[in-house]
Design an enzyme around this catalytic site. Structure first.
Site, PDB file in Angstrom:
ATOM      1  N   ASP A 169      40.752  39.863  41.891  1.00 52.45           N
ATOM      2  CA  ASP A 169      39.740  38.874  41.479  1.00 52.45           C
ATOM      3  C   ASP A 169      40.421  37.730  40.704  1.00 52.45           C
ATOM      4  OD1 ASP A 169      37.382  37.524  41.100  1.00 52.45           O
ATOM      5  OD2 ASP A 169      36.470  39.004  39.772  1.00 52.45           O
ATOM      6  N   HIS A 216      40.623  33.981  44.227  1.00 51.35           N
ATOM      7  CA  HIS A 216      40.028  32.642  44.225  1.00 51.35           C
ATOM      8  C   HIS A 216      41.171  31.623  44.223  1.00 51.35           C
ATOM      9  CE1 HIS A 216      35.954  34.148  43.440  1.00 51.35           C
ATOM     10  NE2 HIS A 216      36.567  35.081  42.740  1.00 51.35           N
ATOM     11  N   ASN A 246      33.376  38.660  34.703  1.00 51.82           N
ATOM     12  CA  ASN A 246      32.155  39.135  35.305  1.00 51.82           C
ATOM     13  C   ASN A 246      32.499  39.950  36.547  1.00 51.82           C
ATOM     14  OD1 ASN A 246      29.514  39.524  35.938  1.00 51.82           O
ATOM     15  ND2 ASN A 246      29.206  37.500  36.842  1.00 51.82           N
TER      16      ASN A 246
END
Ligand code: ZN
Length: 423
Positions: A305, A62, A278
Site C-alpha cells: 500500500d 500508489h 487507512n
C-alpha cells in the site's frame, strides 16, 4: 545471453522446493534448474549463502502519476520498487484522471516501459471516477492491459454495485479488489477506536468499520461465485471472517501490509503523521491476528500500500494530514526481520506471500515460480545482512516512512528481470 546462478538456496513455494540448486537463465526465461549445471559460455553468479526466490510482486502500490507527480512519478516509484526487490507492481487507479478508461491505462503502461524494467500491472477502477455509481468499461480496460479492478482509497459503498461488479468483472476474468471500509461507521475517524484514541482525544475508527464490509464482500462472492480480494486487512475480526470463508470454499483472497504487522496504535501517541493510515494501526491482538493469518495463509499476500505524500502534506496536524506511508523499500526487510527471524512465519510462506501468491491471484501464468520455461524474474535475499534504513536511502519522491533509523536483519541482495541482472 546465458546466465548461471550457482549454489543458491532456491525457495520456490509453487513447487515446494527449498534446496541448494543452480538455475540457468537463457534469454528472458529459465532454461534449467538442477543440482549441478555446467553451461559453456554462461556468465556465472555465485549465490552461495543467498536465498533465490521467484520475482516479488507488490499487488498494491500508489504510483501517483498521472496527476500527483509532486508525490511520486512512475519512474521514481519503480526505482523504489526495484531497490525493494520487486520485479512487478500493481498500481491503484486513484490518479488524476482516475484509471477508468483505456487511454489512462495505456499512458501508465507506456510511461512504465520507458522508465524501468519493473513490470507494471495497472488496476482499473470499479466505477467511473471511483465515484461508486456507474460501472467502469471493464472490457475496454481489460483490452488495454488491466487484470484487476478496485476503487481503492474508497470502498465500493453500494452492495448492488459490488454485486454487479463481481458478476461483470468476473465474467471477463478480472479480479475485484475491495478497500473494505464502512464510510458511515468510519466517518471523521483518524485512528483506531480504542484506549489510545480515548487517551489522545482523537476520533476513532472501530474495527467493525472494516469487518462489516469484509463480511459483505464474502457474502457477495458466495452469491455470485466470483473471486474477491480484500486489500490491507488489519483486524482480528476480518482475519477470522476470511479464514472461515476459505473453509467454506468461498473464493476470497486477502493481503496484509508491513505496517499492520509491525506497528500498533500505541505509535500514534507520538502524533507523528507518519503513523496515520487507512485502515489505521490497530492494537496488539489485531497485529498478532494478522501475523497468524499470514503464517497459515489466510492472508495470502504481503502488499505495501505504498502511499507517497509530500513533506508539506504530512507536516499538517494529525486530524488534517493525509493517510498512508511509503513502503516499497522496507517491506521485504521488515518481513524478514519481524516475521522470519523471529520464527513467527516460515521463510517459504513469506516468499509465497511476495511472489507465488500474487502471481496466482492475478493469473500471471509465467510468474511466481522457478521452473523451466517460466519468466526469468528472480529476487535474491541475504538473511544475515544487517542494515539501518536511512532517509538518504529513499528513492521515492516522498519521504513519509516511520521506519527511519530502524535496524533490520535481512535484505534484498539482487534482482533479475527477464534474465537480466538489474540490481
Ligand atoms: Zn485502500
Amino acid at each position: 545471453m546465458k546466465r548461471l546462478i550457482k549454489n543458491g538456496r532456491v525457495v520456490d513455494p509453487a513447487s515446494g522446493t527449498d534446496e541448494t540448486l543452480d538455475i540457468l537463465l537463457e534469454g528472458p526465461s529459465i532454461a534449467d534448474v538442477d543440482k549441478k549445471i555446467a553451461a559453456k559460455g554462461a556468465e556465472i553468479l555465485d549465490a552461495a549463502g543467498l536465498v533465490v526466490a521467484p520475482g516479488f510482486i507488490d499487488m498494491h502500490v500508489h504510483l501517483r502519476e498521472p496527476g500527483y507527480e509532486r508525490k511520486e512519478t512512475i519512474a521514481t516509484g519503480l526505482a523504489a520498487a526495484l531497490a525493494g526487490g520487486f520485479t512487478g507492481v500493481c498500481c491503484m487507479p486513484n490518479t488524476d484522471p482516475v484509471n477508468d478508461c483505456a487511454s489512462v491505462t495505456r499512458y501508465i503502461l507506456e510511461r512504465a516501459r520507458a522508465s524501468s524494467p519493473v513490470a507494471v500491472y495497472p488496476i482499473g477502477a470499479v466505477t467511473r471516477g471511483s465515484a461508486g455509481e456507474e460501472l467502469a468499461p471493464y472490457s475496454e480496460l481489460r483490452e488495454a492491459g488491466v487484470r484487476a479492478i478496485s476503487d481503492d482509497g474508497h470502498p465500493v459503498k453500494k452492495s448492488s454495485v459490488m454485486r454487479r461488479a463481481l458478476e461483470y468483472a468476473g465474467s471477463l476474468g478480472l479480479l475485484v479488489i475491495d478497500h473494505c471500509e464502512d464510510p458511515d461507521l468510519a466517518e471523521g475517524g483518524v485512528m483506531h477506536e480504542g484506549e489510545v484514541s480515548v487517551r489522545l482525544g482523537l476520533k476513532g475508527i472501530p474495527a467493525e468499520a472494516e469487518s462489516i464490509p469484509v463480511l459483505r464482500d464474502i457474502a457477495l462472492s458466495a452469491l455470485t461465485g466470483r473471486p474477491v480480494h480484500i486489500a490491507h486487512v488489519s483486524t482480528r475480526q476480518s482475519v477470522e471472517a476470511i479464514r472461515a470463508a476459505k473453509k467454506r470454499k468461498i473464493r476470497v483472497t486477502a493481503e496484509a501490509t508491513p505496517h499492520h504487522f509491525t506497528l500498533t496504535h500505541e505509535a500514534v501517541a507520538s502524533f507523528d503523521t507518519r503513523t496515520k493510515m487507512n485502515p489505521p494501526l490497530r492494537p496488539k491482538e489485531d497485529v498478532d491476528a494478522v501475523i497468524a493469518g499470514l503464517a497459515d495463509g489466510t492472508l495470502d499476500v504481503i502488499a505495501t500500500d505504498h502511499a507517497p505524500h509530500t513533506y508539506e502534506e504530512k507536516l499538517q496536524e494529525y486530524d488534517r494530514a493525509p493517510n498512508g506511508i511509503i513502503g516499497l523499500q522496507t517491506a521485504v526487510p521488515l518481513a524478514l526481520d519481524r516475521l522470519v527471524r523471529t520464527g513467527r512465519v516460515s521463510l517459504a510462506r513469506i516468499v509465497d506471500a511476495f511472489s507465488s501468491a500474487p502471481a496466482r491471484i492475478l493469473g500471471l501464468e509465467n510468474k511466481g515460480a522457478i521452473r523451466v520455461g517460466a519468466d526469468a524474474d528472480l529476487t535474491l535475499l541475504n538473511l544475515r545482512k544487517e542494515f539501518c534504513f536511512r532517509e538518504a536511502d529513499v528513492l521515492s519522491l516522498s519521504r513519509n516512512s516511520p521506519y527511519f533509523g530502524m535496524k533490520l536483519k535481512g535484505a534484498v541482495a539482487g534482482v533479475f528481470i527477464a534474465g537480466e541482472k538489474v540490481l
